[in-house]
Write a protein that holds these residues in place. Structure first.
Motif, mmCIF file in Angstrom:
data_model
loop_
_atom_site.group_PDB
_atom_site.id
_atom_site.type_symbol
_atom_site.label_atom_id
_atom_site.label_comp_id
_atom_site.label_asym_id
_atom_site.label_seq_id
_atom_site.Cartn_x
_atom_site.Cartn_y
_atom_site.Cartn_z
ATOM 1 N N CYS A 1 -9.327 11.809 9.355
ATOM 2 C CA CYS A 1 -8.274 12.123 8.387
ATOM 3 C C CYS A 1 -7.873 13.594 8.416
ATOM 4 N N CYS B 1 -3.929 15.255 11.305
ATOM 5 C CA CYS B 1 -2.508 15.508 11.024
ATOM 6 C C CYS B 1 -2.309 16.514 9.892
ATOM 7 N N HIS B 2 -3.280 16.630 9.008
ATOM 8 C CA HIS B 2 -3.173 17.550 7.870
ATOM 9 C C HIS B 2 -4.577 17.964 7.459
ATOM 10 N N HIS C 1 1.626 4.912 6.577
ATOM 11 C CA HIS C 1 1.073 6.060 5.879
ATOM 12 C C HIS C 1 2.102 7.198 5.880
ATOM 13 N N PHE C 2 2.909 7.264 4.835
ATOM 14 C CA PHE C 2 3.930 8.312 4.724
ATOM 15 C C PHE C 2 4.776 8.407 5.999
ATOM 16 N N ASP D 1 3.875 7.461 8.973
ATOM 17 C CA ASP D 1 3.058 7.449 10.184
ATOM 18 C C ASP D 1 2.174 6.212 10.209
ATOM 19 N N ARG E 1 -0.160 10.346 -3.818
ATOM 20 C CA ARG E 1 -0.192 11.750 -3.423
ATOM 21 C C ARG E 1 -0.865 12.583 -4.496
ATOM 22 N N ILE E 2 -1.682 13.549 -4.051
ATOM 23 C CA ILE E 2 -2.256 14.544 -4.960
ATOM 24 C C ILE E 2 -1.116 15.326 -5.595
ATOM 25 N N THR E 3 -0.104 15.621 -4.787
ATOM 26 C CA THR E 3 1.025 16.427 -5.251
ATOM 27 C C THR E 3 1.915 15.685 -6.248
ATOM 28 N N SER F 1 5.719 22.449 2.528
ATOM 29 C CA SER F 1 5.489 21.357 1.586
ATOM 30 C C SER F 1 4.287 21.709 0.722
ATOM 31 N N SER G 1 2.179 19.780 -0.098
ATOM 32 C CA SER G 1 1.044 19.028 0.447
ATOM 33 C C SER G 1 0.147 19.879 1.335
HETATM 34 C C1 HEC Z 1 -1.002 10.280 12.167
HETATM 35 C C2 HEC Z 1 -1.085 11.373 11.245
HETATM 36 C C3 HEC Z 1 -1.917 11.159 9.973
HETATM 37 C C4 HEC Z 1 -3.234 10.767 9.896
HETATM 38 C C5 HEC Z 1 -4.188 10.397 11.020
HETATM 39 C C6 HEC Z 1 -3.559 10.769 8.465
HETATM 40 N N1 HEC Z 1 -2.483 11.190 7.743
HETATM 41 FE FE1 HEC Z 1 -2.438 11.455 5.717
HETATM 42 N N2 HEC Z 1 -0.509 12.052 5.836
HETATM 43 C C7 HEC Z 1 0.257 12.095 6.982
HETATM 44 C C8 HEC Z 1 1.605 12.530 6.665
HETATM 45 C C9 HEC Z 1 2.755 12.711 7.629
HETATM 46 C C10 HEC Z 1 1.612 12.775 5.258
HETATM 47 C C11 HEC Z 1 2.782 13.286 4.421
HETATM 48 C C12 HEC Z 1 2.720 14.816 4.430
HETATM 49 C C13 HEC Z 1 3.830 15.503 3.701
HETATM 50 O O1 HEC Z 1 4.599 14.863 2.982
HETATM 51 O O2 HEC Z 1 3.924 16.740 3.838
HETATM 52 C C14 HEC Z 1 0.266 12.465 4.781
HETATM 53 C C15 HEC Z 1 -0.123 12.589 3.462
HETATM 54 C C16 HEC Z 1 -1.376 12.250 2.969
HETATM 55 C C17 HEC Z 1 -1.762 12.357 1.578
HETATM 56 C C18 HEC Z 1 -0.889 12.854 0.436
HETATM 57 C C19 HEC Z 1 -0.860 14.389 0.369
HETATM 58 C C20 HEC Z 1 -0.086 14.853 -0.847
HETATM 59 O O3 HEC Z 1 1.131 15.106 -0.705
HETATM 60 O O4 HEC Z 1 -0.674 14.966 -1.917
HETATM 61 C C21 HEC Z 1 -3.048 11.906 1.481
HETATM 62 C C22 HEC Z 1 -3.883 11.820 0.230
HETATM 63 C C23 HEC Z 1 -3.454 11.519 2.821
HETATM 64 N N3 HEC Z 1 -2.433 11.767 3.707
HETATM 65 C C24 HEC Z 1 -4.688 10.978 3.135
HETATM 66 C C25 HEC Z 1 -5.070 10.611 4.429
HETATM 67 C C26 HEC Z 1 -6.311 9.934 4.735
HETATM 68 C C27 HEC Z 1 -7.357 9.507 3.726
HETATM 69 C C28 HEC Z 1 -6.349 9.772 6.096
HETATM 70 C C29 HEC Z 1 -7.432 9.124 6.941
HETATM 71 C C30 HEC Z 1 -7.693 7.724 6.684
HETATM 72 C C31 HEC Z 1 -5.109 10.328 6.629
HETATM 73 N N4 HEC Z 1 -4.366 10.805 5.591
HETATM 74 C C32 HEC Z 1 -4.780 10.370 7.974
HETATM 75 C C33 HEC Z 1 -0.173 11.813 8.257
HETATM 76 C C34 HEC Z 1 -1.454 11.412 8.617
#
Ligand code: HEC
Ligand code: HEC
Length: 188
Positions: A56, A59-60, A83-84, A86, A130-132, A157, A159
């Motif tokens: 996790c 990407c961020h 997932h958002f 992705d 989202r936490i945000t 962002s 985020s």
């Molecule tokens: C392939 C890329 C990718 C992976 C791997 C990934 N994420 Fe994300 N995630 C994103 C994107 C894109 C966003 C949206 C970011 C934004 O809006 O700036 C996001 C946003 C989030 C947010 C919301 C953040 C906020 O705005 O508060 C959470 C919580 C989150 N991810 C949890 C997870 C978790 C748990 C995992 C592992 C299971 C995971 N992510 C794996 C791409 C990914």
């Protein structure tokens, strides 16, 4: 914000208003009292699970599990294929392990100050993805000008917590550690 979220938010408006008022009013006294009692000023549990960090954190930043309730983590983990925008799908065993870890360290299992406040100001039936989008985190940032966040090429962002909170990945959001790129330290 989606339409459903907006309707729910509307229905909960009175409750959230009161909750928000409580946050601003209690900001310092209440926080310090808790910090003394638990020795946990400005912290949340750190994201210390290696599988979670690996899967996790590509990407961020790895978000501290204590910044969402278990019901939110469950829903996020149930919809990784979308997932958002992705696809973050995982195999079943990895997914189960991460879900277990996030639940066990979620805001509702945590005594940390930020987790308690976040939960206290969240409507019991709301499941933020989202936490945000949580009232607490929104409230804490509502005075930031757009050019410090969305219009800031080094932030983009809200985020990207770690763009400003230099110790975010260590679970610490203390004001003295905030450096907004291009704006410097925060001396509110
Ligand atoms: C392939 C890329 C990718 C992976 C791997 C990934 N994420 Fe994300 N995630 C994103 C994107 C894109 C966003 C949206 C970011 C934004 O809006 O700036 C996001 C946003 C989030 C947010 C919301 C953040 C906020 O705005 O508060 C959470 C919580 C989150 N991810 C949890 C997870 C978790 C748990 C995992 C592992 C299971 C995971 N992510 C794996 C791409 C990914
Ligand atoms: C653009 C920079 C920036 C980003 C990105 C950002 N923050 Fe903040 N954050 C701040 C500033 C500045 C404050 C102090 C606001 C004030 O005192 O009025 C703050 C305050 C906070 C606080 C309260 C600290 C305290 O001790 O009262 C928490 C918790 C927090 N942020 C968490 C987060 C999380 C979680 C994220 C990512 C989901 C995030 N922030 C993203 C700049 C940022």
């Amino acid at each position: 914000m989606g339409r459903v979220t907006r309707v729910i938010t509307g229905l909960a408006a009175a409750g959230l208003f009161l909750a928000g008022w409580q946050v601003s009013r209690g900001d310092d006294d209440w926080g310090n009292e808790l910090a003394d009692r638990w020795g946990s000023a400005s912290r949340v549990a750190t994201a210390d699970n290696p599988v979670y960090r690996e899967e996790c954190g590509s990407c961020h930043m790895v978000y501290p599990p204590g910044l969402l309730p278990a019901r939110s983590w469950d829903r996020i983990m149930d919809s990784l294929n979308d997932h958002f925008g992705d696809n973050a799908e995982l195999d079943a065993a990895t997914k189960a392990e991460i879900t277990r870890y996030l639940s066990a360290n979620s805001a509702d299992r945590s005594e940390y100050r930020h987790s308690r406040r976040l939960l206290r100001t969240l409507a019991p039936d709301s499941i933020p993805l989202r936490i945000t989008e949580t009232p607490y985190i929104r409230h804490e940032h509502n005075e930031l000008p757009a050019q410090a966040v969305a219009g800031n090429p080094d932030v983009r962002s809200l985020s990207n917590c770690n763009a400003c909170h230099t110790q975010a990945e260590q679970g610490s959001f203390s004001e003295s550690e905030i450096r907004i790129p291009g704006f410097g330290s925060w001396d509110d």
